[in-house]
Scaffold this motif. Sequence first.
Motif, PDB file in Angstrom:
ATOM      1  N   ALA A  90       0.826  -1.212   0.000  1.00  0.00           N
ATOM      2  CA  ALA A  90       0.000   0.000   0.000  1.00  0.00           C
ATOM      3  C   ALA A  90       0.860   1.262   0.000  1.00  0.00           C
ATOM      4  O   ALA A  90       0.582   2.211  -0.746  1.00  0.00           O
ATOM      5  N   VAL A  91       1.904   1.273   0.810  1.00  0.00           N
ATOM      6  CA  VAL A  91       2.779   2.454   0.869  1.00  0.00           C
ATOM      7  C   VAL A  91       3.480   2.662  -0.466  1.00  0.00           C
ATOM      8  O   VAL A  91       3.538   3.791  -0.981  1.00  0.00           O
ATOM      9  N   LEU A  92       3.989   1.603  -1.048  1.00  0.00           N
ATOM     10  CA  LEU A  92       4.668   1.727  -2.350  1.00  0.00           C
ATOM     11  C   LEU A  92       3.715   2.222  -3.434  1.00  0.00           C
ATOM     12  O   LEU A  92       4.084   3.102  -4.226  1.00  0.00           O
ATOM     13  N   LEU A  93       2.517   1.668  -3.470  1.00  0.00           N
ATOM     14  CA  LEU A  93       1.537   2.123  -4.461  1.00  0.00           C
ATOM     15  C   LEU A  93       1.129   3.574  -4.226  1.00  0.00           C
ATOM     16  O   LEU A  93       0.990   4.351  -5.182  1.00  0.00           O
ATOM     17  N   MET A  94       0.962   3.949  -2.968  1.00  0.00           N
ATOM     18  CA  MET A  94       0.580   5.322  -2.635  1.00  0.00           C
ATOM     19  C   MET A  94       1.664   6.308  -3.080  1.00  0.00           C
ATOM     20  O   MET A  94       1.375   7.325  -3.722  1.00  0.00           O
ATOM     21  N   VAL A  95       2.897   5.997  -2.751  1.00  0.00           N
ATOM     22  CA  VAL A  95       4.015   6.874  -3.133  1.00  0.00           C
ATOM     23  C   VAL A  95       4.123   6.956  -4.651  1.00  0.00           C
ATOM     24  O   VAL A  95       4.262   8.050  -5.212  1.00  0.00           O
ATOM     25  N   ALA A  96       4.047   5.810  -5.320  1.00  0.00           N
ATOM     26  CA  ALA A  96       4.133   5.809  -6.781  1.00  0.00           C
ATOM     27  C   ALA A  96       2.995   6.617  -7.400  1.00  0.00           C
ATOM     28  O   ALA A  96       3.222   7.413  -8.321  1.00  0.00           O
ATOM     29  N   GLY A  97       1.797   6.437  -6.882  1.00  0.00           N
ATOM     30  CA  GLY A  97       0.647   7.173  -7.412  1.00  0.00           C
ATOM     31  C   GLY A  97       0.756   8.670  -7.195  1.00  0.00           C
ATOM     32  O   GLY A  97       0.420   9.462  -8.077  1.00  0.00           O
ATOM     33  N   LEU A  98       1.231   9.062  -6.016  1.00  0.00           N
ATOM     34  CA  LEU A  98       1.344  10.495  -5.713  1.00  0.00           C
ATOM     35  C   LEU A  98       2.501  11.161  -6.457  1.00  0.00           C
ATOM     36  O   LEU A  98       2.388  12.308  -6.888  1.00  0.00           O
ATOM     37  N   PHE A 120       4.302   9.824  -9.287  1.00  0.00           N
ATOM     38  CA  PHE A 120       4.433   9.584 -10.716  1.00  0.00           C
ATOM     39  C   PHE A 120       3.121   9.381 -11.452  1.00  0.00           C
ATOM     40  O   PHE A 120       3.089   9.439 -12.674  1.00  0.00           O
ATOM     41  N   GLY A 121       2.050   9.116 -10.696  1.00  0.00           N
ATOM     42  CA  GLY A 121       0.787   8.816 -11.337  1.00  0.00           C
ATOM     43  C   GLY A 121       0.831   7.397 -11.859  1.00  0.00           C
ATOM     44  O   GLY A 121       1.827   6.718 -11.717  1.00  0.00           O
ATOM     45  N   PRO A 122      -0.190   6.906 -12.431  1.00  0.00           N
ATOM     46  CA  PRO A 122      -1.507   7.508 -12.544  1.00  0.00           C
ATOM     47  C   PRO A 122      -2.230   7.572 -11.193  1.00  0.00           C
ATOM     48  O   PRO A 122      -1.888   6.850 -10.265  1.00  0.00           O
ATOM     49  N   TRP A 123      -3.227   8.418 -11.135  1.00  0.00           N
ATOM     50  CA  TRP A 123      -3.939   8.692  -9.887  1.00  0.00           C
ATOM     51  C   TRP A 123      -4.584   7.459  -9.287  1.00  0.00           C
ATOM     52  O   TRP A 123      -4.722   7.348  -8.082  1.00  0.00           O
ATOM     53  N   TRP A 124      -4.987   6.499 -10.147  1.00  0.00           N
ATOM     54  CA  TRP A 124      -5.692   5.330  -9.645  1.00  0.00           C
ATOM     55  C   TRP A 124      -4.807   4.423  -8.790  1.00  0.00           C
ATOM     56  O   TRP A 124      -5.303   3.559  -8.074  1.00  0.00           O
ATOM     57  N   LEU A 125      -3.479   4.631  -8.851  1.00  0.00           N
ATOM     58  CA  LEU A 125      -2.590   3.868  -7.963  1.00  0.00           C
ATOM     59  C   LEU A 125      -2.852   4.204  -6.493  1.00  0.00           C
ATOM     60  O   LEU A 125      -2.683   3.360  -5.619  1.00  0.00           O
ATOM     61  N   VAL A 126      -3.261   5.440  -6.246  1.00  0.00           N
ATOM     62  CA  VAL A 126      -3.593   5.840  -4.872  1.00  0.00           C
ATOM     63  C   VAL A 126      -4.810   5.049  -4.387  1.00  0.00           C
ATOM     64  O   VAL A 126      -4.819   4.533  -3.265  1.00  0.00           O
TER      65      VAL A 126
END
Length: 109
Positions: free
Chosen positions: A35-43, A45-51
């Motif tokens: 979850a942390v990795l996906l959140m950081v990546a989404g915030l 680099f995007g795309p937003w749906w990763l958040v």
Amino acid sequence: MAKRIATYAEFWPYYLREHANPVTRAVHAFGTAVAVLLMVAGLLFGPWWLVLLAVVAGYAFAWGSHMLVEQNRPATFTYPTWSLISDFRMAWLMATGRLGPELEKAGVP
């Protein structure tokens, strides 16, 4: 009806007892890391749906471990904020090798 937990100091040992099985704790820690990795990546680099996927992934691993391993009801449903805080606290203590004494204090074998 069970007495509602009034303070975080009371909740933390309860949370640890609800995660007595080491497999449950490992699945939780893995889900938290994903979850942390996906959140950081989404915030960053995007795309937003990763958040959004971060939130789904974190809860999917946690709830799955409660249903399949621990066979209890996740504390998230009753204490959502304290559960989230405790999930990160437990994962951090696991990663730093300091969870053992907390489990002992909570009466987890």
